[in-house]
Design a protein around this motif. Structure first.
Motif, PDB file in Angstrom:
ATOM      1  N   PHE A  24       2.539   4.896   5.493  1.00 64.19           N
ATOM      2  CA  PHE A  24       1.861   3.747   4.880  1.00 64.19           C
ATOM      3  C   PHE A  24       2.869   2.650   4.561  1.00 64.19           C
ATOM      4  N   TYR A  25       3.948   3.018   3.884  1.00 67.14           N
ATOM      5  CA  TYR A  25       4.973   2.035   3.542  1.00 67.14           C
ATOM      6  C   TYR A  25       5.618   1.460   4.803  1.00 67.14           C
ATOM      7  N   ARG A  26       5.902   2.296   5.787  1.00 65.48           N
ATOM      8  CA  ARG A  26       6.506   1.846   7.044  1.00 65.48           C
ATOM      9  C   ARG A  26       5.607   0.798   7.712  1.00 65.48           C
ATOM     10  N   ASN A  27       4.291   1.032   7.718  1.00 68.04           N
ATOM     11  CA  ASN A  27       3.343   0.096   8.331  1.00 68.04           C
ATOM     12  C   ASN A  27       3.258  -1.234   7.598  1.00 68.04           C
ATOM     13  N   LEU A  28       3.698  -1.258   6.336  1.00 71.44           N
ATOM     14  CA  LEU A  28       3.728  -2.508   5.573  1.00 71.44           C
ATOM     15  C   LEU A  28       5.050  -3.249   5.740  1.00 71.44           C
ATOM     16  N   GLY A  29       5.968  -2.686   6.510  1.00 70.17           N
ATOM     17  CA  GLY A  29       7.242  -3.347   6.746  1.00 70.17           C
ATOM     18  C   GLY A  29       8.401  -2.794   5.935  1.00 70.17           C
ATOM     19  N   PHE A  30       8.180  -1.691   5.228  1.00 66.51           N
ATOM     20  CA  PHE A  30       9.254  -1.050   4.484  1.00 66.51           C
ATOM     21  C   PHE A  30      10.160  -0.310   5.473  1.00 66.51           C
ATOM     22  N   MET A  31      11.439  -0.254   5.162  1.00 72.25           N
ATOM     23  CA  MET A  31      12.354   0.637   5.863  1.00 72.25           C
ATOM     24  C   MET A  31      12.249   1.982   5.148  1.00 72.25           C
ATOM     25  N   VAL A  32      12.109   3.065   5.892  1.00 72.11           N
ATOM     26  CA  VAL A  32      11.925   4.388   5.307  1.00 72.11           C
ATOM     27  C   VAL A  32      13.121   5.266   5.676  1.00 72.11           C
ATOM     28  N   TYR A  33      13.743   5.831   4.649  1.00 72.99           N
ATOM     29  CA  TYR A  33      14.931   6.658   4.820  1.00 72.99           C
ATOM     30  C   TYR A  33      14.671   8.050   4.251  1.00 72.99           C
TER      31      TYR A  33
END
Length: 146
Positions: free
Chosen positions: A112-121
């Motif tokens: 969900f966060y990735r689809n909003l443009g967040f970088m996910v680590y």
């Protein structure tokens, strides 16, 4: 528009939503409610639709101008309708942080966060063996008009 929920912490509708976002362990909801009520840096805001509280976001304002999402929840019957996305976008517009941060152990939430443009680590596994994720959204600074 996001509304302040700190004065409504004791209502059943706020408790119900917050319960969806806290760890499922004894006293977690009570501890979380006390924490929001006692710490000025913690904010709790909600999203209403036709007078019904459908979602909320709890976050902390940090000294460096960032916001760290502590809790986010939408009523089950309203999930998949864009409310969580709207809450995040409204939070970005209203607070204009340098960064918007979140941690999760849920791969669906990380997507969900990735689809909003967040970088996910990946943060690796917690002591229970569950992979943790750090989600970072860097807000672009507006260019000065000349």
């Amino acid at each position: 528009m996001l509304i302040d929920l700190k004065q409504r912490m004791d209502t059943e509708e706020v408790k119900e939503l917050l319960a969806y976002a806290v760890i499922d362990e004894p006293d977690a909801l009570w501890r979380t409610t006390v924490e929001y009520g006692s710490k000025a840096a913690l904010q709790l805001c909600g999203w209403e639709e036709e007078g019904l509280l459908v979602g909320l976001v709890g976050f902390e304002e940090t000294e460096d101008g960032s916001l760290e999402i502590r809790h986010i929840a939408v009523l089950p019957e309203n999930r998949g309708k864009g409310y969580a996305r709207g809450i995040i976008l409204e939070l970005l517009a209203a607070r204009n942080p340098r960064y918007l941060l979140a941690e999760t152990e849920d791969e669906i939430a990380a997507d969900f966060y990735r689809n909003l443009g967040f970088m996910v680590y990946s943060l690796g596994e917690n002591p229970a063996g569950i992979e943790m994720f750090r989600c970072v959204y860097e807000v672009e600074e507006a260019e000065d008009e000349e």
